[in-house]
Design a protein around this motif. Sequence first.
Motif, PDB file in Angstrom:
ATOM      1  N   VAL A 170      -1.561  11.619  11.218  1.00  0.00           N
ATOM      2  CA  VAL A 170      -2.937  11.236  11.530  1.00  0.00           C
ATOM      3  C   VAL A 170      -3.827  11.501  10.313  1.00  0.00           C
ATOM      4  CG1 VAL A 170      -4.945  11.797  12.958  1.00  0.00           C
ATOM      5  CG2 VAL A 170      -2.719  11.490  14.029  1.00  0.00           C
ATOM      6  N   VAL A 171      -3.634  12.656   9.691  1.00  0.00           N
ATOM      7  CA  VAL A 171      -4.409  12.981   8.482  1.00  0.00           C
ATOM      8  C   VAL A 171      -4.068  12.003   7.360  1.00  0.00           C
ATOM      9  CG1 VAL A 171      -4.786  14.735   6.704  1.00  0.00           C
ATOM     10  CG2 VAL A 171      -4.693  15.398   9.107  1.00  0.00           C
ATOM     11  N   ILE A 172      -2.766  11.749   7.167  1.00  0.00           N
ATOM     12  CA  ILE A 172      -2.348  10.768   6.168  1.00  0.00           C
ATOM     13  C   ILE A 172      -2.947   9.400   6.510  1.00  0.00           C
ATOM     14  CG2 ILE A 172      -0.348   9.473   5.294  1.00  0.00           C
ATOM     15  CD1 ILE A 172      -0.451  12.167   4.041  1.00  0.00           C
ATOM     16  N   GLY A 173      -2.998   9.086   7.812  1.00  0.00           N
ATOM     17  CA  GLY A 173      -3.572   7.819   8.253  1.00  0.00           C
ATOM     18  C   GLY A 173      -5.046   7.685   7.921  1.00  0.00           C
ATOM     19  N   LEU A 174      -5.783   8.781   8.008  1.00  0.00           N
ATOM     20  CA  LEU A 174      -7.198   8.744   7.620  1.00  0.00           C
ATOM     21  C   LEU A 174      -7.336   8.402   6.142  1.00  0.00           C
ATOM     22  CD1 LEU A 174      -8.526  11.853   9.562  1.00  0.00           C
ATOM     23  CD2 LEU A 174      -9.000   9.453  10.064  1.00  0.00           C
ATOM     24  N   ILE A 175      -6.507   9.024   5.323  1.00  0.00           N
ATOM     25  CA  ILE A 175      -6.512   8.744   3.886  1.00  0.00           C
ATOM     26  C   ILE A 175      -6.049   7.309   3.644  1.00  0.00           C
ATOM     27  CG2 ILE A 175      -5.488   9.371   1.663  1.00  0.00           C
ATOM     28  CD1 ILE A 175      -5.237  12.257   2.841  1.00  0.00           C
ATOM     29  N   ALA A 176      -5.000   6.906   4.350  1.00  0.00           N
ATOM     30  CA  ALA A 176      -4.469   5.545   4.200  1.00  0.00           C
ATOM     31  C   ALA A 176      -5.499   4.508   4.624  1.00  0.00           C
ATOM     32  CB  ALA A 176      -3.194   5.384   5.014  1.00  0.00           C
ATOM     33  N   GLY A 177      -6.271   4.798   5.678  1.00  0.00           N
ATOM     34  CA  GLY A 177      -7.312   3.876   6.118  1.00  0.00           C
ATOM     35  C   GLY A 177      -8.376   3.671   5.041  1.00  0.00           C
ATOM     36  N   ALA A 178      -8.757   4.756   4.394  1.00  0.00           N
ATOM     37  CA  ALA A 178      -9.731   4.652   3.307  1.00  0.00           C
ATOM     38  C   ALA A 178      -9.153   3.858   2.143  1.00  0.00           C
ATOM     39  CB  ALA A 178     -10.149   6.044   2.851  1.00  0.00           C
ATOM     40  N   LEU A 179      -7.890   4.125   1.804  1.00  0.00           N
ATOM     41  CA  LEU A 179      -7.241   3.380   0.727  1.00  0.00           C
ATOM     42  C   LEU A 179      -7.076   1.908   1.085  1.00  0.00           C
ATOM     43  CD1 LEU A 179      -4.489   5.904  -0.425  1.00  0.00           C
ATOM     44  CD2 LEU A 179      -6.513   5.181  -1.706  1.00  0.00           C
ATOM     45  N   ALA A 180      -6.727   1.629   2.335  1.00  0.00           N
ATOM     46  CA  ALA A 180      -6.563   0.241   2.778  1.00  0.00           C
ATOM     47  C   ALA A 180      -7.888  -0.510   2.681  1.00  0.00           C
ATOM     48  CB  ALA A 180      -6.030   0.199   4.201  1.00  0.00           C
ATOM     49  N   LYS A 181      -8.963   0.140   3.072  1.00  0.00           N
ATOM     50  CA  LYS A 181     -10.284  -0.484   2.982  1.00  0.00           C
ATOM     51  C   LYS A 181     -10.637  -0.760   1.530  1.00  0.00           C
ATOM     52  CE  LYS A 181     -14.384  -1.778   4.193  1.00  0.00           C
ATOM     53  NZ  LYS A 181     -14.549  -3.184   4.331  1.00  0.00           N
ATOM     54  N   TRP A 182     -10.282   0.158   0.652  1.00  0.00           N
ATOM     55  CA  TRP A 182     -10.571   0.005  -0.773  1.00  0.00           C
ATOM     56  C   TRP A 182      -9.713  -1.107  -1.381  1.00  0.00           C
ATOM     57  CZ3 TRP A 182      -7.651   1.757  -5.224  1.00  0.00           C
ATOM     58  CH2 TRP A 182      -8.354   1.657  -6.414  1.00  0.00           C
ATOM     59  N   LEU A 183      -8.446  -1.197  -0.951  1.00  0.00           N
ATOM     60  CA  LEU A 183      -7.528  -2.196  -1.494  1.00  0.00           C
ATOM     61  C   LEU A 183      -7.783  -3.592  -0.948  1.00  0.00           C
ATOM     62  CD1 LEU A 183      -4.178  -0.189  -1.433  1.00  0.00           C
ATOM     63  CD2 LEU A 183      -5.479  -0.901  -3.452  1.00  0.00           C
ATOM     64  N   SER A 184      -8.363  -3.683   0.227  1.00  0.00           N
ATOM     65  CA  SER A 184      -8.644  -4.996   0.813  1.00  0.00           C
ATOM     66  C   SER A 184     -10.113  -5.073   1.193  1.00  0.00           C
ATOM     67  CB  SER A 184      -7.760  -5.257   2.028  1.00  0.00           C
ATOM     68  OG  SER A 184      -7.863  -4.208   2.957  1.00  0.00           O
ATOM     69  N   PRO A 185     -10.962  -5.231   0.171  1.00  0.00           N
ATOM     70  CA  PRO A 185     -12.401  -5.255   0.446  1.00  0.00           C
ATOM     71  C   PRO A 185     -12.784  -6.510   1.221  1.00  0.00           C
ATOM     72  CG  PRO A 185     -11.991  -5.838  -1.828  1.00  0.00           C
ATOM     73  CD  PRO A 185     -10.668  -5.443  -1.232  1.00  0.00           C
ATOM     74  N   GLY A 186     -13.905  -6.429   1.819  1.00  0.00           N
ATOM     75  CA  GLY A 186     -14.421  -7.540   2.614  1.00  0.00           C
ATOM     76  C   GLY A 186     -15.051  -6.994   3.873  1.00  0.00           C
ATOM     77  N   LYS A 187     -15.652  -7.899   4.596  1.00  0.00           N
ATOM     78  CA  LYS A 187     -16.326  -7.491   5.824  1.00  0.00           C
ATOM     79  C   LYS A 187     -15.300  -7.340   6.936  1.00  0.00           C
ATOM     80  CE  LYS A 187     -20.163  -8.821   8.767  1.00  0.00           C
ATOM     81  NZ  LYS A 187     -20.714  -7.518   8.929  1.00  0.00           N
ATOM     82  N   ASP A 188     -15.291  -6.168   7.544  1.00  0.00           N
ATOM     83  CA  ASP A 188     -14.408  -5.912   8.672  1.00  0.00           C
ATOM     84  C   ASP A 188     -15.151  -6.230   9.956  1.00  0.00           C
ATOM     85  OD1 ASP A 188     -12.195  -5.029   7.258  1.00  0.00           O
ATOM     86  OD2 ASP A 188     -12.992  -3.010   7.092  1.00  0.00           O
ATOM     87  N   PRO A 189     -14.512  -6.985  10.848  1.00  0.00           N
ATOM     88  CA  PRO A 189     -15.180  -7.348  12.108  1.00  0.00           C
ATOM     89  C   PRO A 189     -15.545  -6.149  12.974  1.00  0.00           C
ATOM     90  CG  PRO A 189     -13.213  -8.674  11.772  1.00  0.00           C
ATOM     91  CD  PRO A 189     -13.218  -7.613  10.722  1.00  0.00           C
ATOM     92  N   GLY A 190     -14.812  -5.037  12.863  1.00  0.00           N
ATOM     93  CA  GLY A 190     -15.045  -3.913  13.748  1.00  0.00           C
ATOM     94  C   GLY A 190     -15.844  -2.781  13.142  1.00  0.00           C
ATOM     95  N   GLY A 191     -16.086  -2.808  11.862  1.00  0.00           N
ATOM     96  CA  GLY A 191     -16.838  -1.750  11.223  1.00  0.00           C
ATOM     97  C   GLY A 191     -15.977  -0.563  10.821  1.00  0.00           C
ATOM     98  N   LEU A 192     -16.633   0.517  10.477  1.00  0.00           N
ATOM     99  CA  LEU A 192     -15.971   1.692   9.914  1.00  0.00           C
ATOM    100  C   LEU A 192     -15.048   2.384  10.912  1.00  0.00           C
ATOM    101  CD1 LEU A 192     -15.731   3.601   7.476  1.00  0.00           C
ATOM    102  CD2 LEU A 192     -17.635   4.878   8.427  1.00  0.00           C
TER     103      LEU A 192
END
Length: 85
Positions: A9-31
Amino acid sequence: MDYSILGWVVIGLIAGALAKWLSPGKDPGGLIVTILIGVAGGLLGGFLANFIGLGTGGHIWNLVLATAGAVLLLWIYRMIKNRSA
């Protein structure tokens, strides 16, 4: 409580931030949705790491797999939301 799941879960939080950084753009669901997708990607990456024998956390490959899982899930989520819009 299984500490490997908590670790993912902790790794997933970091991975989520990295994924957002690697695939920029508007997310339909937000943060919040992006963070939840990151956690799901982390759990998916953890499952895959265990399945292929990389262990239960603490390795750079686990973060890479978790980030790849989060990017994949974020991409799928965006595709589904853009189709319905």
